[in-house]
Design an enzyme around this catalytic site. Structure first.
Site, PDB file in Angstrom:
ATOM      1  N   HIS A   1       1.014  -1.440  -0.058  1.00 44.50           N
ATOM      2  CA  HIS A   1      -0.073   0.021  -0.011  1.00 44.50           C
ATOM      3  C   HIS A   1       0.546   1.305   0.042  1.00 44.50           C
ATOM      4  O   HIS A   1       0.267   2.515   0.214  1.00 44.50           O
ATOM      5  CB  HIS A   1      -0.845   0.098   1.210  1.00 44.50           C
ATOM      6  CG  HIS A   1      -0.202   0.070   2.466  1.00 44.50           C
ATOM      7  ND1 HIS A   1       0.397   1.033   3.238  1.00 44.50           N
ATOM      8  CD2 HIS A   1      -0.333  -0.896   3.399  1.00 44.50           C
ATOM      9  CE1 HIS A   1       0.888   0.451   4.384  1.00 44.50           C
ATOM     10  NE2 HIS A   1       0.494  -0.588   4.634  1.00 44.50           N
TER      11      HIS A   1
ATOM     12  N   LEU B   1       6.509   6.823  -4.097  1.00 41.34           N
ATOM     13  CA  LEU B   1       7.516   8.088  -4.623  1.00 41.34           C
ATOM     14  C   LEU B   1       8.788   7.719  -4.324  1.00 41.34           C
ATOM     15  O   LEU B   1       9.469   7.164  -3.536  1.00 41.34           O
ATOM     16  CB  LEU B   1       6.857   9.124  -3.869  1.00 41.34           C
ATOM     17  CG  LEU B   1       5.572   9.671  -4.084  1.00 41.34           C
ATOM     18  CD1 LEU B   1       5.309  10.691  -2.982  1.00 41.34           C
ATOM     19  CD2 LEU B   1       5.175  10.044  -5.401  1.00 41.34           C
TER      20      LEU B   1
ATOM     21  N   VAL C   1       8.063 -16.518  11.860  1.00 38.07           N
ATOM     22  CA  VAL C   1       9.188 -16.809  12.898  1.00 38.07           C
ATOM     23  C   VAL C   1       8.360 -16.840  14.388  1.00 38.07           C
ATOM     24  O   VAL C   1       7.498 -15.869  14.656  1.00 38.07           O
ATOM     25  CB  VAL C   1      10.077 -15.625  12.924  1.00 38.07           C
ATOM     26  CG1 VAL C   1      11.112 -15.867  13.972  1.00 38.07           C
ATOM     27  CG2 VAL C   1      10.855 -15.865  11.415  1.00 38.07           C
TER      28      VAL C   1
ATOM     29  N   HIS D   1      -1.035   6.149   8.209  1.00 36.57           N
ATOM     30  CA  HIS D   1      -0.773   7.105   7.000  1.00 36.57           C
ATOM     31  C   HIS D   1      -1.817   6.812   6.099  1.00 36.57           C
ATOM     32  O   HIS D   1      -1.947   5.708   5.535  1.00 36.57           O
ATOM     33  CB  HIS D   1       0.618   6.978   6.518  1.00 36.57           C
ATOM     34  CG  HIS D   1       0.889   7.831   5.478  1.00 36.57           C
ATOM     35  ND1 HIS D   1       1.144   9.212   5.809  1.00 36.57           N
ATOM     36  CD2 HIS D   1       1.305   7.865   4.344  1.00 36.57           C
ATOM     37  CE1 HIS D   1       1.377   9.876   4.623  1.00 36.57           C
ATOM     38  NE2 HIS D   1       1.535   8.934   3.665  1.00 36.57           N
TER      39      HIS D   1
ATOM     40  N   TYR E   1       0.969  15.942  -0.795  1.00 32.62           N
ATOM     41  CA  TYR E   1       1.846  15.279  -2.002  1.00 32.62           C
ATOM     42  C   TYR E   1       0.814  14.771  -3.054  1.00 32.62           C
ATOM     43  O   TYR E   1      -0.348  14.342  -2.537  1.00 32.62           O
ATOM     44  CB  TYR E   1       2.889  14.381  -1.430  1.00 32.62           C
ATOM     45  CG  TYR E   1       2.434  13.017  -0.877  1.00 32.62           C
ATOM     46  CD1 TYR E   1       2.048  12.118  -1.589  1.00 32.62           C
ATOM     47  CD2 TYR E   1       2.361  12.972   0.535  1.00 32.62           C
ATOM     48  CE1 TYR E   1       1.448  10.952  -1.040  1.00 32.62           C
ATOM     49  CE2 TYR E   1       2.235  11.795   1.060  1.00 32.62           C
ATOM     50  CZ  TYR E   1       1.379  10.752   0.301  1.00 32.62           C
ATOM     51  OH  TYR E   1       1.088   9.547   0.762  1.00 32.62           O
TER      52      TYR E   1
ATOM     53  N   ASP F   1      36.160   8.884  18.290  1.00 28.78           N
ATOM     54  CA  ASP F   1      36.918  10.175  18.553  1.00 28.78           C
ATOM     55  C   ASP F   1      36.923  10.303  20.002  1.00 28.78           C
ATOM     56  O   ASP F   1      35.683  10.676  20.476  1.00 28.78           O
ATOM     57  CB  ASP F   1      36.361  11.373  17.476  1.00 28.78           C
ATOM     58  CG  ASP F   1      37.395  12.534  17.857  1.00 28.78           C
ATOM     59  OD1 ASP F   1      38.461  12.452  17.513  1.00 28.78           O
ATOM     60  OD2 ASP F   1      36.736  13.424  18.510  1.00 28.78           O
TER      61      ASP F   1
ATOM     62  N   TYR G   1      35.886  15.112  36.965  1.00 25.22           N
ATOM     63  CA  TYR G   1      34.851  14.208  37.055  1.00 25.22           C
ATOM     64  C   TYR G   1      34.853  13.608  38.512  1.00 25.22           C
ATOM     65  O   TYR G   1      35.701  13.483  39.365  1.00 25.22           O
ATOM     66  CB  TYR G   1      35.480  12.823  36.274  1.00 25.22           C
ATOM     67  CG  TYR G   1      35.545  13.113  34.746  1.00 25.22           C
ATOM     68  CD1 TYR G   1      34.538  12.498  33.960  1.00 25.22           C
ATOM     69  CD2 TYR G   1      36.764  13.749  34.173  1.00 25.22           C
ATOM     70  CE1 TYR G   1      34.524  12.631  32.502  1.00 25.22           C
ATOM     71  CE2 TYR G   1      36.726  13.915  32.757  1.00 25.22           C
ATOM     72  CZ  TYR G   1      35.681  13.483  32.080  1.00 25.22           C
ATOM     73  OH  TYR G   1      35.344  13.634  30.746  1.00 25.22           O
TER      74      TYR G   1
END
Length: 800
Positions: free
Chosen positions: A49, A53, A176, A231, A258, A537, A637
């Site tokens: 369904h 787009l 499952v 939706h 849309y 990092d 700390y």
């Protein structure tokens, strides 16, 4: 119904377009020991369904690359015997407000950096392409001729057919009922999938369950924050004037709607301001296969009214059908991709109603992730590990998802803040912040101070988008750090402890820096992937001979914890998340030592960077001589239970409390890199100017991939200080777009608009940055704009 094998290396759960695409791309890579199981029939979940787009451009370059791959794949499939109904109709996005016009001008810049043929056109030109529209209120439009649409069910069958032809087994009507795992030293891993037709041993499970993804993940006690949302869209009766024309798909986000052509009618839908989950408990009924929800015309009335404003003929055209289908949405409108905390248990779900556009690219990156351990591009914004433990709460997940759905078409201004589900995670100093006028932002569920309410000059407000969420309160906090001292709450930093007999050997393997230092040493470095890209990092503190503390960014804790545990297999170590065990406060500025000294009997002259255990006031503290703002100071700390007391005594020194907006402007001047924008898996330390953080020789993951760079991260100073780039803007050298701004902002000390971008080493010509669509000249700085030799950081420290 295919016979089930006793074993398959990879089991894919879910026969929608996502599962079929993963199977297709695995087979394309030569991996055919694959079983795809579907509880009903292919396409019977959300795929059948979907509106179909296929737009390619997104703000995230990685997602744009994925969508471009999708379009290329669908074009290729259209020439085969299993054509998916690809129509390269193009797409139009209308701007019905001045703010939206700026947005599409910015998106034109994104298209330039991606090489997509997006054109900025007038309202009249848009009407020539889509004659049914009224241009009242339309200020302009963006047209992308290579976008298109596809039949979702045919696409799924086409992908499944290519996978099956290559040797993949597809078993429909196979439910499952369980997934077995085995415990290991560093976590669990999958071993078997149990179905109502028999058990299948496996090494990898890929959860492509769509709206069932969360239910499937619960079988291994993993939380996937996907909520099936209602939706709706309509398919109209034939519309006069369409005839034999091919109309582009059309979006008018200011009206929340849309459209796309459906033979001689239109598909029309949107994102209403009053959303609804498909089911109260977020779980589809067991027999909800190839079914739809009951239409909710009252909730759709807003969309109908808006649609008729832009396409007036719809007021006189009947409706052939109303589609109310459940679509799996995530709390941030990004996919859930990658490996979870259970080794071998992958997920590709949460397609947020743009899964057809992304399906081809999703299959591509998932195949690489499964076979290579690396998706091949920076997918942090889609990595399932971005969601922390707080998303195990159904209520919190729903609140964030509803807010996201209802603002789906809103303009996402840089620096905007989400409101749902707050406050949730707070530091011990949170009550003090709130009582003293803090304005909070949110990251990974944490309430963090953006700034306090101490006004500065409005004269410095940037023009355009950068000025939308800008505050004059940041300047005085920035100035205080440079001239005296600032105090910051960084308790949200994620913290990971590595302990055990093999801790030193393990850290030497996973981190690229030189960690062969004595206890008390602090090392700034990275962990790299096999391509040499930056996976982590961090700062790493050697607390003791067999104990290290890793400090990483607030949002990266789950990712970094999982990455370290996956590489810990042969080592006798424990890798533990200790984020909640430690509060952290930063005290920085030229007066930091004189303010802190009266609070402790310990010497504060230990070198940069290093750690000492001291007492501040009555609080036991680990004092790290490090900085992210380019000034003398410490990160302090303490165990969390002491946090309120430590903050109180530090606030009493007279240091100016500050927030993360000031930290950002301070680090930009100093040239410190930000993970997730300046650096990530698509960048190497050598490209990023971080070679000093990587040790000579090898022995660490990614060392063999080290190559001379062909580009470098450069600091750009824009000619107009009020034109401020914040990230994503295209960068031009000469006449060619060569990259994009990774991060940027205003530096109050250097009085400049600063931007960072990767520039090719051989690029020649004047440099310019497109800020809100306007090209602004820029100068490439030779190094850090502020204190390039780092003398202020080392002030008063003995030589090492």
């Amino acid at each position: 119904m295919s016979d089930l094998p006793d074993r398959a290396r990879i089991v894919i759960i879910g026969g929608g377009v996502g599962g079929a695409s993963v199977a297709h791309h695995l087979a394309e890579r030569g991996e055919t020991d694959v079983l795809l199981v579907e509880r009903s029939e292919l396409t019977s979940g959300s795929t059948f369904h979907s509106a179909g787009l296929v737009g390619q451009l997104r703000s995230d370059p990685a997602l744009t690359r994925m969508n471009v791959h999708s379009a290329e794949l669908y074009r290729t499939l259209e020439t085969g015997e299993n054509a998916p109904g690809w129509v390269e109709s193009g797409s139009l996005k209308l701007a019905s407000s001045p703010e939206r016009l700026v947005e599409i001008r910015r998106q034109h810049g994104w298209a330039q950096r991606a090489g997509l043929p997006l054109e900025l056109i007038s309202a009249d030109e848009a009407r020539e392409l889509f004659p049914l529209i009224s241009t009242d209120g339309v200020l302009g439009a963006a047209y992308t001729p290579t976008d298109g649409q596809v039949d979702p069910a045919r696409l799924c069958y086409a992908l499944a057919a290519t996978a099956r032809a290559a040797g993949v087994t597809i078993a429909q009507h196979t439910r499952v009922v369980g997934i077995d795992t085995v415990d290991g030293r560093h976590g669990r891993s999958v071993t078997r999938v149990r179905t109502d037709r028999g058990d299948v041993g496996c090494d990898v499970v890929v959860n492509c369950g769509g709206m069932y993804a969360a239910e499937i993940a619960r079988l291994v006690d993993v939380r996937i924050p996907v909520v099936p949302m209602s939706h709706q869209y309509v398919v109209t009766a034939p519309v006069p004037g369409i005839g034999g024309a091919t109309l582009p798909s059309l979006r008018d986000p200011d009206l929340l709607v849309y459209y796309r052509q459906e033979i001689d009618g239109l598909v029309m839908g949107g994102y209403e301001r009053r959303s609804a989950p498909a089911w109260a408990d977020h779980t589809p009924p067991p027999d909800f296969n190839a079914k739809l929800l009951t239409p909710d015309w009252d909730r759709f009335a807003e969309i109908v009214e808006n649609a008729q404003v832009r396409v007036p003929v719809l007021a006189d055209v009947g409706v052939a059908s109303m589609i109310n289908g459940p679509e799996g949405f995530t709390p941030d409108n990004e996919f859930c991709l990658g490996e979870t905390e259970v080794a071998g248990f992958f997920v590709a779900a949460g397609f947020c109603a743009h899964g057809i556009a992304g399906a081809g690219g999703i299959g591509l990156v998932m195949a690489s992730w499964i076979l290579d351990g690396d998706p091949g591009m920076d997918l942090w914004h889609m990595d399932v590990r971005r969601f922390g433990a707080h998303y195990r709460s159904p209520g919190y997940t729903l609140a964030r998802t509803r807010e996201n759905y209802e603002s789906y078409y809103d303009i996402r201004y840089p620096g905007g803040e989400r409101l749902a589900g707050r406050p949730l995670r707070t530091s011990p100093a949170y009550p003090w912040h709130a009582a003293h006028g803090a304005v909070f932002g949110e990251k990974a569920g944490w309430e963090r101070v953006n700034h306090y309410s101490v006004a500065g000059s409005e004269d410095l407000r940037p023009r355009g988008w950068a000025g939308r969420n800008w505050s004059p309160c940041v300047e005085p906090e920035h100035v205080a750090v440079r001239s005296a001292a600032g105090l910051f709450d960084e308790s949200s930093f994620a913290k990971i402890e590595i302990t055990g007999p093999d801790a030193a050997a393990f850290c030497a393997r996973v981190f690229a820096g030189d960690l062969d230092r004595p206890p008390g040493a602090v090392v700034y470095t990275q962990a790299l992937d096999e391509r040499g890209g930056i996976e982590m990092d961090v700062t790493v503190t050697r607390v003791a001979t067999s104990s290290y503390l890793v400090v990483t960014g607030t949002a990266f804790g789950p990712h970094d914890l999982g990455w370290l545990r996956r590489h810990a297999g042969p080592f006798d170590v424990d890798v533990t998340d200790v984020t909640s065990a430690w509060a952290c406060f930063g005290l920085w500025g030229p007066d930091a030592r004189s303010l802190l000294a009266p609070l402790t009997t310990a010497s504060l002259s230990f070198p940069y960077p290093s750690m000492r255990e001291i007492v501040v006031g009555d609080v036991p503290v680990r004092a790290l001589r490090v900085t992210y703002v380019g000034e003398l100071g410490w990160e302090l700390y303490c165990p969390t239970e002491y946090g309120a007391a430590l903050w109180s005594v530090l606030a009493g020194t007279g240091a100016t409390p500050g927030g993360y907006r000031a930290i950002e402007s301070l680090r930009l001047e100093k040239g410190y890199r930000a993970r997730g924008s300046d650096i990530g898996p698509d960048t190497t330390p050598d490209e990023a100017g971080l070679s000093f953080a990587v040790r000579a020789g090898g022995g660490y993951i990614g060392a063999d991939a080290r190559r001379p760079p062909t580009r470098k991260l450069r600091c750009l100073v824009l000619e107009d200080p009020r034109s401020v780039a914040l990230g994503g803007e295209p960068v031009r050298v000469g006449e060619h777009v060569v990259g994009q701004v990774t991060s940027g902002g205003y530096g109050y000390t250097v009085a400049s608009s600063i931007a960072y971008a990767y520039l090719p080493l051989d690029a020649v010509g004047p440099v310019a940055v497109a800020v809100d669509g306007d090209w602004v000249g820029a100068t490439v700085a030779k190094g850090a704009l502020y204190d390039p030799k780092g003398t202020r950081i080392r002030a008063g420290a003995p030589a090492r």
